[in-house]
Design an enzyme around this catalytic site. Structure first.
Site, PDB file in Angstrom:
ATOM      1  CE  LYS A 140      -3.800   2.125   2.647  1.00 16.46           C
ATOM      2  NZ  LYS A 140      -4.606   2.032   3.880  1.00 16.46           N
ATOM      3  CB  SER A 182      -7.965   3.783   3.091  1.00 15.13           C
ATOM      4  OG  SER A 182      -7.091   3.160   4.001  1.00 15.13           O
ATOM      5  CB  SER A 189      -8.220   1.101   6.066  1.00 14.94           C
ATOM      6  OG  SER A 189      -8.884   2.321   5.997  1.00 14.94           O
TER       7      SER A 189
END
Lengths: 481, 100
Positions: free
Chosen positions: A80, A155, A179
């Site tokens: 990420k 997210s 997330s």
């Protein structure tokens, strides 16, 4: 979805051992998949082929010399884009850091690479990990590989989508308010948030330091265990990383689940849940009963206060953490006639709408005259939410709930209503506030074939118990392959 | 109304955020909604509850320890300055702060 071969940590190792493929060939195979599929998914923001092939060649050289291979040798992974990678652009999906190249690796990244993993690139996410749909990325939304008109969740939407579409065997995400688990549920892949302190945050660009956690996405529960085993453990560069010993997850995972007490909290099965989600989660609980688990009905009375608590605590911390983006040391600078004007211009143009909204809310909650009413009160309610877990775990070994109240929603559907968007984290944020670990695992699909996730919480540092139950569930439902 | 236009502008100033006219009005409405929702925390009696700042303490995990304070070479200034939008080694450059 086109039928691509599904690789796992274990099948990669078997293929390397059998010499049916080299690490370099496997890396090339994944880049070719990314080239085909990423233009429509937008899961990756940056690819790092130079670093990936150098690592693959190291693995192939080790194999050629007959040396024992490390646990993740040759396994293609994605990171990420809020997690620092030396020499690879790390943007936080923000204009603010569009050209930022970290001079060091996050500990979790270094540990993956030391274990032989091949880092393919960086995945899209909501800007600074703030969002539940991945629509807040400055570089465009990610599309859900299962249904292209829908969000992948957020997210960590890019990490979830990359793994779901087999553009990586595993991926790192981060969980501050759901997330990791919510996108895992919406894309239909296992996704784990470890205990706070289990995985070092060193090199994770901070959003809310008392909540932020790094954890893995994978296609099987065994793979989740393989990644977690590598990234867990004390790191002297993160004073909040715990010195708690990391158990042998694989041995623990094999233990029978018969007699395990499954807590079912009434507050997680109330109004506002999609009926198909409710049905599949209830079916999932029946599966656990057939495996010999016993259900215990519980009440966690402060659950309904979690979103409000979270948005004060997380955003207060964010307003402080994001003060560092001031146009001086890294990232964007927009000039001004004075220092103050330079700060304001830089931050006004570098941050997107949701990030500004959260900085404003956090600054307001910490400002003179409001601190006690908002921040201090929220910290106290956080204690009550944590106490709910402590009490629940006196009666149950694990807690089972839905991961998200609805399956993947359409892109654009909730973008103008921040509160509705925040409420999609209603079942996940409690765990962030309490610091306990949780997993989301696939438990079926809706009539529209949209994935549904089942969430399992355990007491702090009891990830092995979660993996044990998740693996048994996966075995019983045939979701593993 | 939970938050006025003036308060929004004051908070933006505290946060060093330049906002457009349109942003100020939109944020005012949205923050108003969010703060009204957050008011539900006032339903709870927290007078005898301790605030919680960190998860580890709450789980009485073995005390996290600080690392030993040992002097080590840390020759990173070049790498760090390379990422600065405006630098002249060994300094970061900013608009003039002190008026003569």
């Amino acid at each position: 979805m086109s039928a691509v071969k599904k690789w796992t940590v274990f099948s990669v190792r078997a293929a390397l051992d059998a010499k049916t493929i080299s690490a370099r060939e496997l890396t090339a195979e994944f880049y070719s998949r990314i080239e085909k599929r990423n233009p429509e998914l937008n899961a990756y923001l940056t690819l790092s082929p130079e670093r990936a092939y150098a690592q693959a060649d190291r693995v192939d050289a080790m194999r050629a010399s007959g040396k024992p291979l490390p646990p993740l040798a040759g396994v293609p992974v994605a990171i990420k884009d809020v997690i620092s990678t030396r020499g690879i652009r790390t943007t936080c999906a923000s204009r603010m850091l569009e050209d930022y190249v970290p001079p060091f690796d996050a500990t979790a990244v270094a540990r993956l690479e030391d274990a032989g993993a091949v880092i393919l690139g960086k995945t899209n996410c909501d800007e600074f990990a703030m969002g539940s749909s991945n629509e807040n990325s400055a570089f465009g939304p990610v599309r859900n590989p299962v249904a292209l008109d829908r969000v992948p969740g957020g997210s960590s939407g890019g990490s979830a989508a990359a793994v779901a579409a087999q553009l990586a065997v595993g991926a790192l995400g981060t969980d501050t308010g759901g997330s990791i688990r919510q996108p895992g549920a919406l894309c239909g892949v296992p996704a784990m948030m470890p205990t706070y302190g289990r995985v070092s945050r060193y090199g994770l660009i901070a959003f809310a330091s008392s909540l932020d956690r790094i954890g893995p996405f994978a296609t099987t529960v065994s793979d989740i265990a393989a990644f977690l085993a590598v990234i867990s453990g004390r790191d002297e560069n993160d004073s909040t990383s715990a010195s708690v010993p990391v158990p042998g997850f694989f041995a623990e995972m094999q233990k029978p689940v018969e007699g395990m007490r499954i807590g079912i909290p009434a507050e997680y099965f109330g109004e506002g849940m999609d009926p198909e989600v409710r049905q599949k989660v209830e079916d999932g609980i029946e599966v656990l009963k057939k495996l010999g688990c016993r259900t215990v009905n519980l009440s966690m009375p402060h659950t309904d206060y979690a979103i409000a608590t979270y948005y004060i605590v997380a955003n207060a911390e964010a307003s402080s953490n994001l003060a560092r983006f001031d146009g001086v040391r890294y990232g964007l600078r927009v000039d001004g006639s004075s220092l103050r004007e330079m700060y304001e211009n830089t931050r006004g143009r570098g941050f997107g709408t949701e990030v500004k909204r959260r900085i404003m809310l956090g600054t307001y909650a910490l400002s003179s005259g409001y601190y006690d009413a908002y921040y201090l009160r929220a910290q106290k309610v956080r204690s009550l939410i944590t106490r709910d877990f402590t009490e629940a775990f006196k009666k149950a070994d694990v807690i089972v709930t839905p991961t998200s109240p609805s399956p993947a929603f359409r892109i654009g559907e909730r973008i103008d209503d921040p509160l509705a968007m925040y409420l999609s984290d209603i079942y996940t944020v409690t765990g962030d506030l309490a610091g306990v670990p949780a997993i989301s695992i696939p438990c079926g699909v809706t009539s529209d074939r949209l994935p549904i996730g089942l969430q399992i919480f355990a007491p702090a540092f009891m990830e092995a118990r979660i993996l044990q139950l998740a693996r048994a569930f996966e075995g019983a439902t045939g979701d593993s392959s | 109304m939970k938050i006025s236009r003036e308060e929004v502008m004051h908070v933006a100033e505290l946060a060093h955020l330049e906002l457009t006219e349109a942003e100020v009005e939109r944020l005012r409405t949205q923050l108003d909604d969010i703060l009204s929702y957050i008011d539900k925390l006032k339903e709870l009696d927290v007078s005898r509850v301790e605030p919680m700042a960190q998860a580890l303490e709450a789980h009485s995990a073995p005390e996290t320890t600080l690392r030993d304070d040992i002097v080590r070479t840390c020759d990173v200034s070049k790498a760090i300055l390379e990422q600065a939008p405006h630098a002249k080694a060994p300094y970061f450059r900013v608009p003039k702060v002190i008026e003569r």
